[in-house]
Design a protein around this motif. Structure first.
Motif, PDB file in Angstrom:
ATOM      1  N   THR A 281      63.818 -31.059  -8.919  1.00 47.86           N
ATOM      2  CA  THR A 281      65.082 -31.416  -9.571  1.00 47.86           C
ATOM      3  C   THR A 281      65.911 -32.314  -8.669  1.00 47.86           C
ATOM      4  O   THR A 281      66.463 -33.334  -9.113  1.00 47.86           O
ATOM      5  CB  THR A 281      65.871 -30.142  -9.936  1.00 47.86           C
ATOM      6  OG1 THR A 281      65.090 -29.333 -10.810  1.00 47.86           O
ATOM      7  CG2 THR A 281      67.191 -30.486 -10.607  1.00 47.86           C
ATOM      8  N   VAL A 282      66.001 -31.937  -7.382  1.00 48.37           N
ATOM      9  CA  VAL A 282      66.765 -32.756  -6.434  1.00 48.37           C
ATOM     10  C   VAL A 282      66.147 -34.148  -6.317  1.00 48.37           C
ATOM     11  O   VAL A 282      66.870 -35.161  -6.314  1.00 48.37           O
ATOM     12  CB  VAL A 282      66.800 -32.070  -5.047  1.00 48.37           C
ATOM     13  CG1 VAL A 282      67.473 -32.978  -4.031  1.00 48.37           C
ATOM     14  CG2 VAL A 282      67.533 -30.731  -5.129  1.00 48.37           C
ATOM     15  N   ASP A 283      64.835 -34.200  -6.273  1.00 50.72           N
ATOM     16  CA  ASP A 283      64.159 -35.488  -6.156  1.00 50.72           C
ATOM     17  C   ASP A 283      64.430 -36.371  -7.378  1.00 50.72           C
ATOM     18  O   ASP A 283      64.643 -37.580  -7.246  1.00 50.72           O
ATOM     19  CB  ASP A 283      62.662 -35.251  -6.001  1.00 50.72           C
ATOM     20  CG  ASP A 283      61.907 -36.563  -5.717  1.00 50.72           C
ATOM     21  OD1 ASP A 283      62.195 -37.192  -4.677  1.00 50.72           O
ATOM     22  OD2 ASP A 283      61.067 -36.934  -6.557  1.00 50.72           O
ATOM     23  N   LYS A 300      61.894 -30.795 -16.918  1.00 49.63           N
ATOM     24  CA  LYS A 300      61.855 -29.724 -15.916  1.00 49.63           C
ATOM     25  C   LYS A 300      63.174 -29.614 -15.164  1.00 49.63           C
ATOM     26  O   LYS A 300      63.663 -28.507 -14.886  1.00 49.63           O
ATOM     27  CB  LYS A 300      60.712 -29.978 -14.926  1.00 49.63           C
ATOM     28  CG  LYS A 300      59.325 -29.799 -15.529  1.00 49.63           C
ATOM     29  CD  LYS A 300      58.245 -30.039 -14.488  1.00 49.63           C
ATOM     30  CE  LYS A 300      56.851 -29.801 -15.071  1.00 49.63           C
ATOM     31  NZ  LYS A 300      55.789 -30.059 -14.063  1.00 49.63           N
ATOM     32  N   ALA A 301      63.778 -30.763 -14.832  1.00 50.32           N
ATOM     33  CA  ALA A 301      65.054 -30.737 -14.121  1.00 50.32           C
ATOM     34  C   ALA A 301      66.140 -30.118 -14.993  1.00 50.32           C
ATOM     35  O   ALA A 301      66.974 -29.328 -14.514  1.00 50.32           O
ATOM     36  CB  ALA A 301      65.449 -32.156 -13.702  1.00 50.32           C
ATOM     37  N   ALA A 302      66.167 -30.472 -16.270  1.00 50.35           N
ATOM     38  CA  ALA A 302      67.167 -29.907 -17.180  1.00 50.35           C
ATOM     39  C   ALA A 302      66.994 -28.404 -17.315  1.00 50.35           C
ATOM     40  O   ALA A 302      67.967 -27.640 -17.293  1.00 50.35           O
ATOM     41  CB  ALA A 302      67.074 -30.583 -18.547  1.00 50.35           C
ATOM     42  N   CYS A 303      65.729 -27.940 -17.435  1.00 53.45           N
ATOM     43  CA  CYS A 303      65.483 -26.496 -17.525  1.00 53.45           C
ATOM     44  C   CYS A 303      65.975 -25.783 -16.276  1.00 53.45           C
ATOM     45  O   CYS A 303      66.560 -24.689 -16.347  1.00 53.45           O
ATOM     46  CB  CYS A 303      63.993 -26.229 -17.738  1.00 53.45           C
ATOM     47  SG  CYS A 303      63.379 -26.681 -19.371  1.00 53.45           S
ATOM     48  N   ASN A 304      65.758 -26.383 -15.120  1.00 50.65           N
ATOM     49  CA  ASN A 304      66.205 -25.803 -13.852  1.00 50.65           C
ATOM     50  C   ASN A 304      67.734 -25.654 -13.830  1.00 50.65           C
ATOM     51  O   ASN A 304      68.276 -24.623 -13.416  1.00 50.65           O
ATOM     52  CB  ASN A 304      65.722 -26.657 -12.698  1.00 50.65           C
ATOM     53  CG  ASN A 304      66.090 -26.085 -11.324  1.00 50.65           C
ATOM     54  OD1 ASN A 304      66.309 -26.814 -10.374  1.00 50.65           O
ATOM     55  ND2 ASN A 304      66.165 -24.763 -11.213  1.00 50.65           N
ATOM     56  N   GLU A 307      68.899 -22.936 -16.223  1.00 51.97           N
ATOM     57  CA  GLU A 307      68.656 -21.614 -15.647  1.00 51.97           C
ATOM     58  C   GLU A 307      69.779 -21.194 -14.708  1.00 51.97           C
ATOM     59  O   GLU A 307      69.996 -20.006 -14.473  1.00 51.97           O
ATOM     60  CB  GLU A 307      67.320 -21.608 -14.906  1.00 51.97           C
ATOM     61  CG  GLU A 307      66.111 -21.655 -15.842  1.00 51.97           C
ATOM     62  CD  GLU A 307      64.822 -21.872 -15.088  1.00 51.97           C
ATOM     63  OE1 GLU A 307      64.884 -21.974 -13.835  1.00 51.97           O
ATOM     64  OE2 GLU A 307      63.759 -21.959 -15.728  1.00 51.97           O
ATOM     65  N   MET A 308      70.485 -22.211 -14.135  1.00 57.80           N
ATOM     66  CA  MET A 308      71.605 -21.922 -13.243  1.00 57.80           C
ATOM     67  C   MET A 308      72.911 -21.789 -14.022  1.00 57.80           C
ATOM     68  O   MET A 308      73.998 -21.778 -13.447  1.00 57.80           O
ATOM     69  CB  MET A 308      71.738 -23.046 -12.210  1.00 57.80           C
ATOM     70  CG  MET A 308      70.521 -23.176 -11.290  1.00 57.80           C
ATOM     71  SD  MET A 308      70.691 -24.588 -10.193  1.00 57.80           S
ATOM     72  CE  MET A 308      72.170 -24.119  -9.305  1.00 57.80           C
ATOM     73  N   ASN A 309      72.797 -21.696 -15.361  1.00 62.33           N
ATOM     74  CA  ASN A 309      73.959 -21.503 -16.234  1.00 62.33           C
ATOM     75  C   ASN A 309      74.875 -22.711 -16.293  1.00 62.33           C
ATOM     76  O   ASN A 309      76.070 -22.582 -16.540  1.00 62.33           O
ATOM     77  CB  ASN A 309      74.771 -20.262 -15.832  1.00 62.33           C
ATOM     78  CG  ASN A 309      73.991 -18.982 -16.032  1.00 62.33           C
ATOM     79  OD1 ASN A 309      73.109 -18.924 -16.885  1.00 62.33           O
ATOM     80  ND2 ASN A 309      74.291 -17.974 -15.242  1.00 62.33           N
ATOM     81  N   MET A 310      74.346 -23.897 -16.044  1.00 60.49           N
ATOM     82  CA  MET A 310      75.147 -25.110 -16.228  1.00 60.49           C
ATOM     83  C   MET A 310      75.298 -25.389 -17.714  1.00 60.49           C
ATOM     84  O   MET A 310      74.400 -25.119 -18.514  1.00 60.49           O
ATOM     85  CB  MET A 310      74.478 -26.300 -15.543  1.00 60.49           C
ATOM     86  CG  MET A 310      74.759 -26.400 -14.059  1.00 60.49           C
ATOM     87  SD  MET A 310      74.387 -28.056 -13.422  1.00 60.49           S
ATOM     88  CE  MET A 310      74.856 -27.853 -11.707  1.00 60.49           C
ATOM     89  N   THR A 311      76.446 -25.933 -18.090  1.00 62.06           N
ATOM     90  CA  THR A 311      76.684 -26.263 -19.489  1.00 62.06           C
ATOM     91  C   THR A 311      75.980 -27.562 -19.856  1.00 62.06           C
ATOM     92  O   THR A 311      75.594 -28.348 -18.986  1.00 62.06           O
ATOM     93  CB  THR A 311      78.186 -26.425 -19.763  1.00 62.06           C
ATOM     94  OG1 THR A 311      78.675 -27.518 -18.995  1.00 62.06           O
ATOM     95  CG2 THR A 311      78.947 -25.157 -19.409  1.00 62.06           C
ATOM     96  N   ALA A 340      64.964 -29.191 -23.758  1.00 61.03           N
ATOM     97  CA  ALA A 340      65.131 -28.319 -22.589  1.00 61.03           C
ATOM     98  C   ALA A 340      66.154 -27.229 -22.862  1.00 61.03           C
ATOM     99  O   ALA A 340      65.976 -26.077 -22.452  1.00 61.03           O
ATOM    100  CB  ALA A 340      65.549 -29.156 -21.381  1.00 61.03           C
ATOM    101  N   SER A 341      67.232 -27.603 -23.571  1.00 61.88           N
ATOM    102  CA  SER A 341      68.278 -26.624 -23.890  1.00 61.88           C
ATOM    103  C   SER A 341      67.725 -25.506 -24.761  1.00 61.88           C
ATOM    104  O   SER A 341      67.973 -24.318 -24.517  1.00 61.88           O
ATOM    105  CB  SER A 341      69.443 -27.326 -24.591  1.00 61.88           C
ATOM    106  OG  SER A 341      70.417 -26.381 -24.987  1.00 61.88           O
ATOM    107  N   LYS A 342      66.953 -25.880 -25.797  1.00 60.62           N
ATOM    108  CA  LYS A 342      66.370 -24.877 -26.683  1.00 60.62           C
ATOM    109  C   LYS A 342      65.383 -23.993 -25.929  1.00 60.62           C
ATOM    110  O   LYS A 342      65.354 -22.776 -26.105  1.00 60.62           O
ATOM    111  CB  LYS A 342      65.671 -25.554 -27.855  1.00 60.62           C
ATOM    112  CG  LYS A 342      66.624 -26.235 -28.837  1.00 60.62           C
ATOM    113  CD  LYS A 342      65.853 -26.910 -29.966  1.00 60.62           C
ATOM    114  CE  LYS A 342      66.797 -27.607 -30.934  1.00 60.62           C
ATOM    115  NZ  LYS A 342      66.060 -28.295 -32.024  1.00 60.62           N
TER     116      LYS A 342
END
Length: 803
Positions: A281-283, A300-304, A307-311, A340-342
């Motif tokens: 994700t950072v990359d 994958k980055a969006a899912c990550n 998972e951290m509860n970002m809006t 990714a959201s779904k």
């Protein structure tokens, strides 16, 4: 439109600000001053684009219109109120347009609009109110709701004490409305800017000419949408502001505040380091991705991040620049982020349910220990469970935590979950002989919740089926029918049975009467009889023997007569919808722990458009069967028979579509005895889970009906036979006189079928003493005349005068 939206003189619908109200567990000490300081607004009398007059007491202005103290002409008031900093702005602009300061609202408003079918918007509003009452504990007497005068309904929820003035007050209201919008597609989300003006109660819509009529929500949900839509008389809703009426909204409000704060929080730049993020994700944020890997890396980055509860807005702001730099189009970016959201929401939902249930092992073990050997859980044990819940955080807060829930709201939802489970478990325990076993079974289901259901089930592990709720009756939570013709006495029969069920001892009917000692909480919903009609019959049935008023006081006997609407209605598209009455009835069944409900008659209760339509009949029967299964309340449907079915004791005798018979688990039929109309023959003709039986009833004084023994039936039929024979003997002289005129012309067999030579004239001649003589009776008179040697029959069957 019932609401007018104005453009600001400056570009100034407020956006997100950092000074949003904090998520308070307790209201600040200065909170009472907010409702008094923030009481300015503007009022428009006449067209919505008319002059905006300053209002110094928002609550007073609103209350006067609500109480019908002002004219019914077109008028509007700001949806929000303002503080002292609004006065300089108003003096300069003579309007609230462009004001960007803090605002407050005494109500959280909802606007349900449907231009094509306003009644559908009203029905959605009613469903939403019932949802808030059932799932959140909203006090419907403290909520206002009514027809907007235009395209639907307005709802006014008092705000909780934690709500404080803010430049983002409207955004908080909007966040809550978005949360509740699914599945209510009629909710209008464009009403929460601080310049919004709302039509005042008891004022007229300029296009429709109709009044905006408000009710207490407790009354509003009971009314037919068409009645609400067509009412055109101003009324005082008799509403009082209350300090604690909106406290049920507190967890939802705080969650919305948290959401606004997260959306307004500054995001790190793409060059900064990121803690708690995966290396991929950072990359991606720093360098993007090469062609062929762009969509997968973004996903994958969006899912990550989710998972951290970002809006969703935060995820888009953080990832979209890198995605654009990598060459993805806006359409591709949005589609990937939505996927990714779904995916993340689905995974998070499974995690919450699974973890909450699996981590309740201590709670599960404690309950099993407490309830071992108990018939059903006494109140003291439930208190112990609740104390354990308070100590062990069931379900754990972290298991339910997500971007959509605050900690306060999680705890609230957990409490509601426990209460729902408690009610269901208690109900199951009461309805089985082995209460402890039923509860342990229920607890096992709860502990295993969240796992994928298997294709097969184990019969050996299934709970017991249960026993009939009355003699030769249906099972708990199943559905049956009562078939009988008009005027046969179903009303007396039903009330006799109900009183017997309620007191746990049968009255006049025993074959399908109460099981001695087994009391049932019963409800009778009658669409044809008034409560006075029922009282008259109950007085005759009970006499001095039974105090049915005491049964009503105990909650074992309840009546709902002449409801204003059926249980179901059809929308413009032909879809079957539950009415407000149906929803209220379902809540009452659960609240009052009703064991048996009788709906009389089905055609009126179901709102049938065509009772001969198999699909329609099956759909309504299925809905009612689902209600019975869901609540554990057995349901009996009263239905009329066909003309042919009046003389039949057959499960197919019911009028209309045959799918009704197939949907019923239990059917009882009633018909009149062919020889004695005062005798009613009855039979349980379908019983999926038990045996069949037949019995007879008889009318006694004042129409009251009781069950007859076989000896009583035999005696009554013998008496009727003797009486009929005496009456027929009186016709012999008329028979002889007629045969003398037609000696040897008439055959007995021709009289028997009523069509032989001279037979119709003979039968007509016998109908002279007031008793209707049919072919069968004419043959009996001939036999008696031959026996008395008044006539003789030759070998060819011709009748002659005896020489």
């Amino acid at each position: 439109m019932s609401i007018a939206k104005e453009k600001s003189p400056s570009a100034a619908t407020p956006g997100l600000h950092k000074n949003v109200a904090p998520p308070l567990t307790e209201p600040p000490s200065s909170l009472p001053e907010h409702t008094s300081c923030f009481n300015y607004g503007v009022c428009v009398k006449g067209r919505y684009d008319g002059s905006r007059e300053l209002v110094q007491d928002w609550k007073d202005t609103f209350t006067k219109y609500l109480a019908c103290e002002e004219e019914e002409t077109e008028a509007y008031l700001t949806a929000f109120s303002y503080g002292d900093d609004f006065l300089p702005h108003y003096k300069q602009y003579r309007s609230n347009k462009g004001f960007t300061g803090s605002a407050f609202g005494h109500f959280l408003c909802f606007d349900f609009d449907c231009a094509e079918d306003p009644s559908d918007a009203i029905a959605q509003a009613q469903h939403f109110l019932n949802h808030c009452a059932t799932n959140y504990g909203a006090d419907m007497d403290a909520v206002l709701a009514g027809f907007s005068g235009g395209k639907g309904a307005h709802i006014y929820f008092p705000v909780p004490s934690c709500a404080v003035p803010s430049v983002d007050f409207g955004n908080i209201c909007l966040a809550i409305a978005k949360r509740f919008k699914d599945p209510y597609n009629c909710i209008d989300l464009k009403i929460y800017d601080h310049q919004r003006i709302f039509r005042l109660p008891n004022t007229r819509h300029p296009k429709s000419g109709k009044l905006k009529v408000m009710y207490r929500a407790s009354d509003f949900v009971e009314l037919d949408p068409l009645y609400i839509l067509n009412k055109d008389t101003a009324q005082n809703a008799d509403f009082l502001f209350s300090d604690d009426a909106g406290e049920w909204l507190a967890p939802v409000w705080k969650a919305a505040v948290n959401q606004i704060e997260k959306e307004a929080a500054p995001l790190p730049s793409r060059a900064e380091g990121f803690r708690d993020l995966s290396g991929d994700t950072v990359d991606f944020i720093k360098h993007g991705a090469k062609e062929g890997e762009r969509n997968t890396s973004l996903f994958k980055a969006a899912c990550n991040l989710y998972e951290m509860n970002m809006t969703q807005p935060a995820v888009e702001k953080l990832l979209a620049p890198a995605a654009r730099d990598s060459g993805l189009s806006e359409a591709e970016i949005q589609k990937t982020l939505q996927s990714a959201s779904k995916h993340a929401e689905s995974a998070r939902g499974r995690f919450r349910l699974h973890e909450a249930c699996r981590s309740s092992k201590k709670f599960y073990d404690l309950v099993c220990d407490i309830l071992a050997g108990a018939d059903f859980p006494p109140e003291g044990d439930w208190g112990e469970l609740e104390r354990h819940y308070g100590e062990h955080d069931f379900p754990p807060v972290g298991a339910l935590d997500s971007a959509q829930f605050s900690e306060a709201e999680v705890r609230y939802l957990a409490e509601q979950w426990l209460e729902t489970w408690k009610a269901q478990a208690t109900q199951e325990a009461k309805k089985t002989l082995d209460g402890a076993g039923a509860l342990i079974e229920r607890l096992q289901v709860i502990e295993q919740a969240g796992t994928d259901p298997g294709l097969y089930q184990r019969a050996s592990a299934a709970p017991p089926q249960g026993n009939p709720i009355f003699r030769n009756g249906l099972l708990p939570g199943s559905i049956g029918a009562i078939f009988g013709s008009d005027g046969i006495g179903k009303g007396f029969i039903i009330l006799d049975l109900m009183v017997g069920y309620a007191r746990g001892n049968p009255l006049g009917i025993t074959s399908i009467g109460a099981i001695p000692g087994k009391r049932l909480s019963t409800t009778y919903v009658s669409y044809e009889e008034s409560i006075s009609d029922l009282k008259t019959r109950l007085d005759k049935i009970c006499g001095e023997e039974v105090d049915y008023g005491k049964l009503e006081e105990e909650g074992m006997l309840r009546f709902s007569t002449i409801p204003k609407e059926p249980l179901f209605r059809y929308d413009m598209k032909g879809s079957l919808l539950s009415t407000a009455f149906m929803k209220t009835l379902e809540k009452a069944i659960i609240r009052d722990d009703v064991d048996l409900m009788i709906l009389d008659p089905l055609a009126s209760a179901g709102g049938l458009r065509d009772e001969n339509n198999n699909a329609e009949m099956n759909l309504i029967a299925t809905r009612l069967r689902t209600l019975a299964d869901k609540t554990g309340c057995s349901i009996l449907l009263v239905h009329h028979t066909t003309k042919e079915g009046r003389a039949s004791l057959d499960p197919s005798a019911g009028r209309g579509a045959s799918s009704l018979q197939g949907a019923m688990r239990w059917i009882v039929n009633f018909r009149r005895n062919a020889d004695d109309g005062q005798i009613i023959e009855a039979a349980v003709t379908k019983n999926t889970h038990g045996g069949l039986c037949a019995f007879s009833l008889g009318r006694i004084t004042s129409g009251v009906i009781r069950e007859l023994s076989s000896t009583e039936i035999q005696k009554r039929l013998q008496a009727i036979e003797i009486t009929n024979r005496l009456l027929l003997q009186e016709h012999i002289s008329f028979l002889v006189e007629h045969i003398a005129k037609h000696d040897g012309e008439i055959k007995k067999s021709g009289v028997a079928n009523g069509r032989g030579r001279g037979a119709p004239e003979l039968i007509k001649a016998l109908n002279c003493l007031g008793k209707k003589i049919r072919a069968r009776e004419a043959v009996e008179i001939i036999d008696m005349a031959i026996e008395a040697e008044k006539l003789r029959e030759d070998e060819d069957g011709h009748l002659w005068i005896q020489a």
